[in-house]
Scaffold this active site. Structure first.
Site, short mmCIF file in Angstrom:
data_model
loop_
_atom_site.label_atom_id
_atom_site.label_comp_id
_atom_site.label_asym_id
_atom_site.label_seq_id
_atom_site.Cartn_x
_atom_site.Cartn_y
_atom_site.Cartn_z
N ASP A 35 0.66 -1.03 -0.26
CA ASP A 35 0.09 -0.14 0.07
C ASP A 35 1.13 1.20 0.03
O ASP A 35 1.53 1.62 1.22
CB ASP A 35 -1.10 -0.10 1.24
CG ASP A 35 -1.77 1.27 1.36
OD1 ASP A 35 -3.03 1.15 0.70
OD2 ASP A 35 -1.31 2.20 1.80
N TYR A 40 3.21 10.00 -0.79
CA TYR A 40 4.35 9.16 0.16
C TYR A 40 5.58 9.44 -0.44
O TYR A 40 6.72 9.10 0.06
CB TYR A 40 3.77 7.59 0.44
CG TYR A 40 2.80 7.32 1.18
CD1 TYR A 40 2.00 8.30 1.81
CD2 TYR A 40 2.46 5.96 1.11
CE1 TYR A 40 0.46 7.94 2.42
CE2 TYR A 40 1.02 5.76 1.93
CZ TYR A 40 0.39 6.79 2.47
OH TYR A 40 -0.83 6.07 3.12
N HIS A 98 -7.52 9.47 -2.05
CA HIS A 98 -6.71 9.46 -0.73
C HIS A 98 -7.47 10.13 0.40
O HIS A 98 -7.43 10.06 1.59
CB HIS A 98 -5.40 10.28 -0.96
CG HIS A 98 -4.40 9.79 0.22
ND1 HIS A 98 -3.06 9.84 -0.05
CD2 HIS A 98 -4.38 9.17 1.43
CE1 HIS A 98 -2.41 9.41 1.12
NE2 HIS A 98 -3.20 9.12 1.87
N SER A 129 -10.53 6.70 0.27
CA SER A 129 -9.84 6.47 1.45
C SER A 129 -10.22 7.91 2.35
O SER A 129 -10.33 8.73 1.93
CB SER A 129 -8.16 6.69 1.49
OG SER A 129 -7.48 6.39 2.63
N GLN A 151 -10.62 2.65 2.81
CA GLN A 151 -9.44 2.69 3.65
C GLN A 151 -9.39 3.74 4.61
O GLN A 151 -9.47 4.99 4.17
CB GLN A 151 -8.24 2.78 2.82
CG GLN A 151 -6.96 2.36 3.63
CD GLN A 151 -5.82 2.56 2.90
OE1 GLN A 151 -4.77 3.60 3.36
NE2 GLN A 151 -5.51 1.65 1.78
N LEU A 180 -1.56 -0.61 14.14
CA LEU A 180 -0.91 -0.55 15.27
C LEU A 180 -0.76 0.56 16.08
O LEU A 180 0.17 0.68 16.65
CB LEU A 180 0.49 -0.98 15.01
CG LEU A 180 0.57 -2.50 13.90
CD1 LEU A 180 2.16 -2.62 13.58
CD2 LEU A 180 0.03 -3.73 14.84
N SER A 220 6.27 -1.34 8.76
CA SER A 220 7.54 -1.31 9.66
C SER A 220 8.72 -1.19 8.74
O SER A 220 8.58 -1.71 7.63
CB SER A 220 7.71 -2.73 10.65
OG SER A 220 8.71 -2.43 11.39
#
Length: 264
Positions: A35, A40, A98, A129, A151, A180, A220
């Site tokens: 994703d 980004y 987005h 999203s 999303q 998370l 991560s």
């Protein structure tokens, strides 16, 4: 999703400054859903990872997104071409709007443009999203087919239940970003349930999301964590576990990101 399956566990690359290396590690760990987003600034790094790893394009599901400053038909058509060039492989599996900040007119123009790109074979599925119920309703009221995916930020502290309920009733897949909680996982409930199952708190949060029927997108840059976040299929949270985590919901106050689901 129309004719295509989305892998239930995705690898997020927001604010990942070693994206190529991290995606390669994710592919080694078994992830087959990456994703990314134009905002980004690492789509090209994702494309490089696919090429360097040597995996066939059709074996990996790629999601990317168009941010509100690029909304509108002409900008959208250009952005799609840019993403195709960045990622490579000839198509994007899932292209999302987005965020809803551009307003109704530009949101709908962008949605229609993405649908046109889908018909041209450049995109396989179109989604959104950070859309609240009113944003999803404007798509329906305009006579367009429902998005394949919405999303949104989702974790025990921010469960966005009205949006999730709407999506389920309308066969829209719910994808969970920040599953998370941006690393804020040192909580007594998570620790207790993790100890019970001989797992860590991150694995408990991902498992909660999967059992809710979401598509979680943990991220991560640490190789060991990239691998451990996939070790979530050898146990199951019981009803008591789920109820304890469900009870942590703080609504909008539990959000850890921008979460713009209420904007006009």
């Amino acid at each position: 999703m129309p004719g295509y399956a989305i892998p239930r566990l995705g690898f997020g690359v927001y604010k990942n400054y070693t994206t190529t290396e991290s995606v390669i590690e994710a592919l080694k760990a078994g992830y087959r859903h990456i994703d990314t987003a134009q905002a980004y600034r690492n789509e090209a790094h994702v494309g490089a990872a696919l090429r360097n790893f040597g995996i066939k394009r059709q074996e990996v599901f790629i999601t990317t997104k168009i941010i509100s400053r690029h909304h509108g038909r002409e900008k959208t058509m250009r952005i799609v071409e840019t993403s195709l060039d960045n990622i490579g492989g000839g198509y994007i599996d899932l292209f999302l709007i987005h965020d809803p900040y551009a307003g109704t007119k530009l949101r709908l123009e962008t949605y229609k443009a993405l649908q046109d790109c889908r018909r041209e074979g450049k995109i396989r599925s179109v989604g959104v999203s950070n859309y609240g119920v009113k944003h999803l309703e404007e798509i329906r009221e305009a006579g367009y087919e429902a998005p394949s995916v919405n999303q949104i930020e989702l974790h025990p502290f921010c469960q966005q239940r009205p949006i999730v309920e709407y999506c389920r009733k309308n066969n829209i897949v719910v994808s969970a970003y920040s599953p998370l909680v941006h690393g804020r996982i040192d909580h007594a409930v998570f620790r207790d349930i993790a100890n019970k199952h001989s797992k860590d708190a991150a694995q408990i949060l991902i498992r909660w999301s999967l059992q809710k029927g979401f598509v979680p997108l943990p991220k991560s840059a640490t190789p060991a964590r990239i691998h451990s976040n996939t070790q979530v299929y050898d146990f199951k949270l019981d009803q008591d576990d789920m109820e304890r985590m469900d009870a942590l919901d703080m609504g909008k106050n539990g959000a850890v990101t921008w979460n713009p689901v209420d904007v006009d």
